[in-house]
Design a protein around this motif. Structure first.
Motif, PDB file in Angstrom:
ATOM      1  N   CYS A  61       0.813  -1.218   0.000  1.00 52.21           N
ATOM      2  CA  CYS A  61       0.000   0.000   0.000  1.00 52.21           C
ATOM      3  C   CYS A  61       0.847   1.270   0.000  1.00 52.21           C
ATOM      4  CB  CYS A  61      -0.930   0.004   1.211  1.00 52.21           C
ATOM      5  SG  CYS A  61      -2.126  -1.329   1.185  1.00 52.21           S
ATOM      6  N   GLY A  62       2.123   1.111  -0.181  1.00 50.89           N
ATOM      7  CA  GLY A  62       2.989   2.282  -0.205  1.00 50.89           C
ATOM      8  C   GLY A  62       3.824   2.380  -1.461  1.00 50.89           C
ATOM      9  N   VAL A  63       3.625   1.461  -2.386  1.00 52.43           N
ATOM     10  CA  VAL A  63       4.431   1.439  -3.603  1.00 52.43           C
ATOM     11  C   VAL A  63       4.255   2.748  -4.368  1.00 52.43           C
ATOM     12  CG1 VAL A  63       4.767   0.289  -5.836  1.00 52.43           C
ATOM     13  CG2 VAL A  63       4.317  -1.066  -3.781  1.00 52.43           C
ATOM     14  N   GLY A  64       5.369   3.373  -4.695  1.00 54.46           N
ATOM     15  CA  GLY A  64       5.342   4.582  -5.501  1.00 54.46           C
ATOM     16  C   GLY A  64       4.930   5.843  -4.771  1.00 54.46           C
ATOM     17  N   CYS A  65       4.792   5.771  -3.459  1.00 59.33           N
ATOM     18  CA  CYS A  65       4.340   6.934  -2.693  1.00 59.33           C
ATOM     19  C   CYS A  65       5.378   7.339  -1.650  1.00 59.33           C
ATOM     20  CB  CYS A  65       3.048   6.613  -1.939  1.00 59.33           C
ATOM     21  SG  CYS A  65       1.660   6.211  -2.992  1.00 59.33           S
ATOM     22  N   SER A  66       5.439   8.637  -1.395  1.00 64.46           N
ATOM     23  CA  SER A  66       6.181   9.068  -0.216  1.00 64.46           C
ATOM     24  C   SER A  66       5.369   8.627   0.990  1.00 64.46           C
ATOM     25  CB  SER A  66       6.359  10.587  -0.219  1.00 64.46           C
ATOM     26  OG  SER A  66       5.117  11.238  -0.110  1.00 64.46           O
ATOM     27  N   GLN A  67       6.023   8.439   2.110  1.00 65.44           N
ATOM     28  CA  GLN A  67       5.332   7.950   3.307  1.00 65.44           C
ATOM     29  C   GLN A  67       5.735   8.803   4.497  1.00 65.44           C
ATOM     30  OE1 GLN A  67       5.982   3.685   3.668  1.00 65.44           O
ATOM     31  NE2 GLN A  67       5.844   3.450   1.456  1.00 65.44           N
ATOM     32  N   ASP A  68       4.861   8.866   5.488  1.00 59.33           N
ATOM     33  CA  ASP A  68       5.089   9.693   6.662  1.00 59.33           C
ATOM     34  C   ASP A  68       5.183   8.789   7.883  1.00 59.33           C
ATOM     35  OD1 ASP A  68       3.990  12.846   7.719  1.00 59.33           O
ATOM     36  OD2 ASP A  68       4.580  11.251   9.050  1.00 59.33           O
ATOM     37  N   TRP A  69       6.348   8.741   8.501  1.00 56.47           N
ATOM     38  CA  TRP A  69       6.555   7.850   9.650  1.00 56.47           C
ATOM     39  C   TRP A  69       6.802   8.631  10.939  1.00 56.47           C
ATOM     40  CZ3 TRP A  69       5.253   2.928   9.268  1.00 56.47           C
ATOM     41  CH2 TRP A  69       5.064   2.437   7.967  1.00 56.47           C
ATOM     42  N   ASN A  70       6.279   9.854  10.998  1.00 57.85           N
ATOM     43  CA  ASN A  70       6.495  10.677  12.179  1.00 57.85           C
ATOM     44  C   ASN A  70       5.888  10.082  13.435  1.00 57.85           C
ATOM     45  OD1 ASN A  70       8.083  12.638  10.991  1.00 57.85           O
ATOM     46  ND2 ASN A  70       6.334  13.809  10.285  1.00 57.85           N
ATOM     47  N   SER A  71       4.695   9.514  13.349  1.00 57.89           N
ATOM     48  CA  SER A  71       4.085   8.893  14.539  1.00 57.89           C
ATOM     49  C   SER A  71       4.981   7.782  15.067  1.00 57.89           C
ATOM     50  CB  SER A  71       2.711   8.311  14.211  1.00 57.89           C
ATOM     51  OG  SER A  71       1.823   9.321  13.832  1.00 57.89           O
ATOM     52  N   HIS A  72       5.536   6.991  14.149  1.00 54.31           N
ATOM     53  CA  HIS A  72       6.416   5.901  14.549  1.00 54.31           C
ATOM     54  C   HIS A  72       7.702   6.435  15.184  1.00 54.31           C
ATOM     55  CE1 HIS A  72       3.906   3.054  12.410  1.00 54.31           C
ATOM     56  NE2 HIS A  72       4.664   2.087  12.870  1.00 54.31           N
ATOM     57  N   ASN A  73       8.293   7.431  14.550  1.00 50.94           N
ATOM     58  CA  ASN A  73       9.550   7.958  15.066  1.00 50.94           C
ATOM     59  C   ASN A  73       9.386   8.506  16.484  1.00 50.94           C
ATOM     60  OD1 ASN A  73      10.923   7.292  12.743  1.00 50.94           O
ATOM     61  ND2 ASN A  73      10.572   9.261  11.780  1.00 50.94           N
ATOM     62  N   ILE A  74       8.284   9.181  16.729  1.00 52.13           N
ATOM     63  CA  ILE A  74       8.035   9.692  18.079  1.00 52.13           C
ATOM     64  C   ILE A  74       7.724   8.539  19.031  1.00 52.13           C
ATOM     65  CG2 ILE A  74       6.478  11.092  19.491  1.00 52.13           C
ATOM     66  CD1 ILE A  74       6.294  13.012  17.082  1.00 52.13           C
ATOM     67  N   GLU A  75       6.919   7.588  18.579  1.00 53.61           N
ATOM     68  CA  GLU A  75       6.553   6.463  19.451  1.00 53.61           C
ATOM     69  C   GLU A  75       7.763   5.655  19.864  1.00 53.61           C
ATOM     70  OE1 GLU A  75       5.856   3.003  21.306  1.00 53.61           O
ATOM     71  OE2 GLU A  75       6.730   2.949  19.281  1.00 53.61           O
ATOM     72  N   HIS A  76       8.743   5.496  19.007  1.00 56.20           N
ATOM     73  CA  HIS A  76       9.926   4.704  19.361  1.00 56.20           C
ATOM     74  C   HIS A  76      10.584   5.232  20.631  1.00 56.20           C
ATOM     75  CE1 HIS A  76      10.292   3.195  14.951  1.00 56.20           C
ATOM     76  NE2 HIS A  76       9.493   2.436  15.679  1.00 56.20           N
ATOM     77  N   GLU A  77      10.500   6.528  20.850  1.00 59.93           N
ATOM     78  CA  GLU A  77      11.060   7.090  22.087  1.00 59.93           C
ATOM     79  C   GLU A  77      10.238   6.660  23.299  1.00 59.93           C
ATOM     80  OE1 GLU A  77      13.989   8.284  22.080  1.00 59.93           O
ATOM     81  OE2 GLU A  77      13.991   8.141  19.899  1.00 59.93           O
ATOM     82  N   LEU A  78       8.916   6.565  23.136  1.00 58.98           N
ATOM     83  CA  LEU A  78       8.077   6.082  24.242  1.00 58.98           C
ATOM     84  C   LEU A  78       8.416   4.633  24.574  1.00 58.98           C
ATOM     85  CD1 LEU A  78       4.612   7.624  23.305  1.00 58.98           C
ATOM     86  CD2 LEU A  78       6.118   8.311  25.174  1.00 58.98           C
ATOM     87  N   SER A  79       8.557   3.804  23.545  1.00 60.66           N
ATOM     88  CA  SER A  79       8.909   2.390  23.772  1.00 60.66           C
ATOM     89  C   SER A  79      10.268   2.260  24.439  1.00 60.66           C
ATOM     90  CB  SER A  79       8.915   1.619  22.448  1.00 60.66           C
ATOM     91  OG  SER A  79       7.624   1.483  21.933  1.00 60.66           O
ATOM     92  N   ALA A  80      11.208   3.069  23.998  1.00 61.86           N
ATOM     93  CA  ALA A  80      12.554   3.003  24.576  1.00 61.86           C
ATOM     94  C   ALA A  80      12.552   3.460  26.036  1.00 61.86           C
ATOM     95  CB  ALA A  80      13.516   3.867  23.762  1.00 61.86           C
ATOM     96  N   GLN A  81      11.816   4.502  26.319  1.00 63.35           N
ATOM     97  CA  GLN A  81      11.806   5.078  27.657  1.00 63.35           C
ATOM     98  C   GLN A  81      10.986   4.246  28.644  1.00 63.35           C
ATOM     99  OE1 GLN A  81      13.491   7.876  28.555  1.00 63.35           O
ATOM    100  NE2 GLN A  81      12.772   7.804  30.650  1.00 63.35           N
ATOM    101  N   TYR A  82       9.852   3.710  28.190  1.00 65.06           N
ATOM    102  CA  TYR A  82       8.911   3.080  29.124  1.00 65.06           C
ATOM    103  C   TYR A  82       8.668   1.599  28.858  1.00 65.06           C
ATOM    104  CZ  TYR A  82       8.054   7.951  30.040  1.00 65.06           C
ATOM    105  OH  TYR A  82       8.218   9.265  30.343  1.00 65.06           O
ATOM    106  N   ASP A  83       9.315   1.037  27.844  1.00 65.14           N
ATOM    107  CA  ASP A  83       9.134  -0.375  27.514  1.00 65.14           C
ATOM    108  C   ASP A  83       7.661  -0.714  27.281  1.00 65.14           C
ATOM    109  OD1 ASP A  83      10.108  -2.904  26.905  1.00 65.14           O
ATOM    110  OD2 ASP A  83       9.794  -3.630  28.953  1.00 65.14           O
ATOM    111  N   CYS A  84       6.951   0.211  26.639  1.00 68.03           N
ATOM    112  CA  CYS A  84       5.545  -0.047  26.327  1.00 68.03           C
ATOM    113  C   CYS A  84       5.459  -0.749  24.975  1.00 68.03           C
ATOM    114  CB  CYS A  84       4.747   1.254  26.300  1.00 68.03           C
ATOM    115  SG  CYS A  84       5.221   2.428  25.004  1.00 68.03           S
ATOM    116  N   ALA A  85       4.368  -1.434  24.740  1.00 64.13           N
ATOM    117  CA  ALA A  85       4.152  -2.082  23.446  1.00 64.13           C
ATOM    118  C   ALA A  85       4.048  -1.009  22.360  1.00 64.13           C
ATOM    119  CB  ALA A  85       2.885  -2.925  23.488  1.00 64.13           C
ATOM    120  N   HIS A  86       4.586  -1.305  21.205  1.00 62.06           N
ATOM    121  CA  HIS A  86       4.617  -0.367  20.078  1.00 62.06           C
ATOM    122  C   HIS A  86       3.213   0.151  19.757  1.00 62.06           C
ATOM    123  CE1 HIS A  86       6.104   1.471  16.458  1.00 62.06           C
ATOM    124  NE2 HIS A  86       5.555   0.592  15.644  1.00 62.06           N
TER     125      HIS A  86
END
Length: 193
Positions: A61-86
C-alpha cells in the motif's frame, strides 16, 4: 492501522488505487478489531486482521508513494523510555501527530474522515471534517482498550524534553510533515492530555 495511516499520509498525488486499498484495510480492522477482542478463539476475524496486517506491513500500500513515519519515530522514544508495546504508544502518538500536522494537507485528512470513518464532509471549513476523522480514530482506539494519553501509558511529562532531544527524525524520505525537536515537544505535550 498505524502502518496504513503512515502510508496514506502522502505528498504523492493521484494514488487512488492505494488510497482505496488502505481505506478498505482500515475499515476491515475497524470491523474485525472488536470481534477479535470479544471472541478471541474465533478464527475468521483473526484471519482477516492478520491478512490486513500483512498488507499493512509488506508495503503493497505504499508502492510509488512518499510515506510519513512521524508517529512511529516519536513512538519509538516512548517504547525506549517506558518499555511499552509499540501499538499502545502509537495509540497515544498518532492522534497527537495528526492533529499537529493537519494543516499540511486538510484534504487528505478530510478524505479519510469521510471515506473510512463516515464523517460528514463540511466544505466550509474542511478542517472540521479532518478533525472529526482524527477524533473518530481516537475514539476507536479507546474503544478497543488502547491508552489515550501519557498517564494511561505510564509515561511522564517530565521526560518529554529528553525524548524530544533524542527523537530520530529526518530520515530523508519526503513526508506529509517534517517535525523538528520543538514540534516533537509540542506533540509529546499534546499526548499528555
Amino acid at each position: 492501522m498505524a502502518h496504513l495511516y503512515e502510508r496514506y499520509l502522502t505528498n504523492t498525488g493521484k494514488v487512488e488505487v492505494t488510497d482505496r486499498m488502505i481505506e478498505a484495510l482500515i475499515m476491515t480492522m475497524i470491523h474485525e478489531g472488536p470481534r477479535v477482542i470479544a471472541e478471541p478463539d474465533n478464527y475468521q476475524p483473526r484471519a482477516n486482521i492478520m491478512w490486513a496486517g500483512m498488507m499493512a506491513h509488506n508495503n503493497s500500500c505504499g508502492v510509488g508513494c512518499s510515506q510519513d513515519w512521524n508517529s512511529h519515530n516519536i513512538e519509538h522514544e516512548l517504547s525506549a523510555q517506558y518499555d511499552c508495546a509499540h501499538g499502545t504508544g502509537l495509540a497515544v502518538t498518532m492522534p497527537a501527530v495528526f492533529t499537529y500536522v493537519i494543516q499540511h494537507d486538510i484534504t487528505r485528512f478530510a478524505q479519510i474522515a469521510v471515506r473510512v470513518w463516515g464523517c460528514r464532509m463540511d466544505f466550509y471549513p474542511p478542517e472540521k471534517t479532518a478533525a472529526d476523522g482524527i477524533a473518530a480514530l481516537r475514539r476507536f482506539l479507546i474503544s478497543i482498550g488502547m491508552p489515550s494519553n501519557f498517564k494511561e501509558l505510564g509515561a511522564k511529562e517530565e521526560d518529554i524534553e529528553k525524548m524530544a532531544r533524542v527523537c530520530a527524525f529526518g530520515d530523508g524520505r519526503p513526508a506529509i510533515s517534517r517535525a523538528l525537536p520543538g514540534s516533537i515537544r509540542k506533540i509529546l505535550k499534546a499526548s499528555t492530555a
